[in-house]
Design an enzyme around this catalytic site. Structure first.
Site, PDB file in Angstrom:
ATOM      1  N   GLU A 193      -8.483  -4.501   3.336  1.00 35.34           N
ATOM      2  CA  GLU A 193      -7.206  -4.566   2.620  1.00 35.34           C
ATOM      3  C   GLU A 193      -7.150  -5.759   1.671  1.00 35.34           C
ATOM      4  OE1 GLU A 193      -4.828  -2.362   2.450  1.00 35.34           O
ATOM      5  OE2 GLU A 193      -5.662  -0.997   3.942  1.00 35.34           O
ATOM      6  N   ASP A 253       2.053  -4.610  -2.771  1.00 35.28           N
ATOM      7  CA  ASP A 253       1.412  -4.842  -1.478  1.00 35.28           C
ATOM      8  C   ASP A 253       1.164  -6.331  -1.327  1.00 35.28           C
ATOM      9  OD1 ASP A 253       1.320  -2.168  -0.830  1.00 35.28           O
ATOM     10  OD2 ASP A 253      -0.784  -1.902  -1.354  1.00 35.28           O
TER      11      ASP A 253
END
Ligand code: NAG
Length: 148
Positions: free
Chosen positions: A54, A71
């Protein structure tokens, strides 16, 4: 102001704005201490692998998505549903400012990641995990780290 204090001041600013990249084993220890090992049935390796894909362990990672949401942080937690930034449409299920998810101190990010795993019933929320970690032998991710 003396040159030394100017330097100290500049260094101070740098440490505030600089991104923190954790090492794999440092993260393993922090995650273990935060009881992520086997949280919702997912071993430590899952969390370390997920954080790697991620954010590459970058606490200040930010990614703006097509819908305008962002994000945030080491777990790339999205502002539309889970945290609060400036817009009003957000659900903020983690009851946390998105900026708190960019801190070196991972407490808030971990609490929020646990909530996501709990409420979405697993780790499928994380595309990086789904693509690279799901169903794999993940024991290597904590290898050599001082965690059980
Ligand atoms: C970490 O993420 C920030 C924000 O996206 C970026 O500016 C920085 O270059 C990244 N650090 C590394 C070492 O990739």
């Amino acid at each position: 102001m003396k040159a030394a204090s100017v330097l100290a001041l500049v260094a101070g600013f740098l440490t505030v704005t600089e991104s923190k990249i954790y090492t794999r084993c440092k993260l393993a220890k922090i995650f273990a201490r935060a009881n992520l090992d086997n949280y919702m049935g997912f071993s430590l390796g899952n969390w370390i692998c997920m954080a790697y894909y991620e954010s590459h362990y970058n606490t200040t990672a930010r990614k703006v998505l097509e819908d305008g949401s962002i994000d945030y942080g080491i777990f790339q937690i999205n502002s539309f549903t889970w945290c609060r930034d400036k817009r009003l449409s957000e659900k903020n299920y983690c009851h946390v400012a998105c900026s708190a998810l960019l801190m070196d101190d991972l407490t808030d990010a971990i609490i929020c990641a646990k909530k996501i795993a709990k409420e979405t019933q697993g780790m499928n929320y994380w595309q990086g995990w789904k693509k690279h970690c799901d169903g794999k032998d993940l024991s290597d991710w904590k290898r050599g780290c001082d965690v059980s």
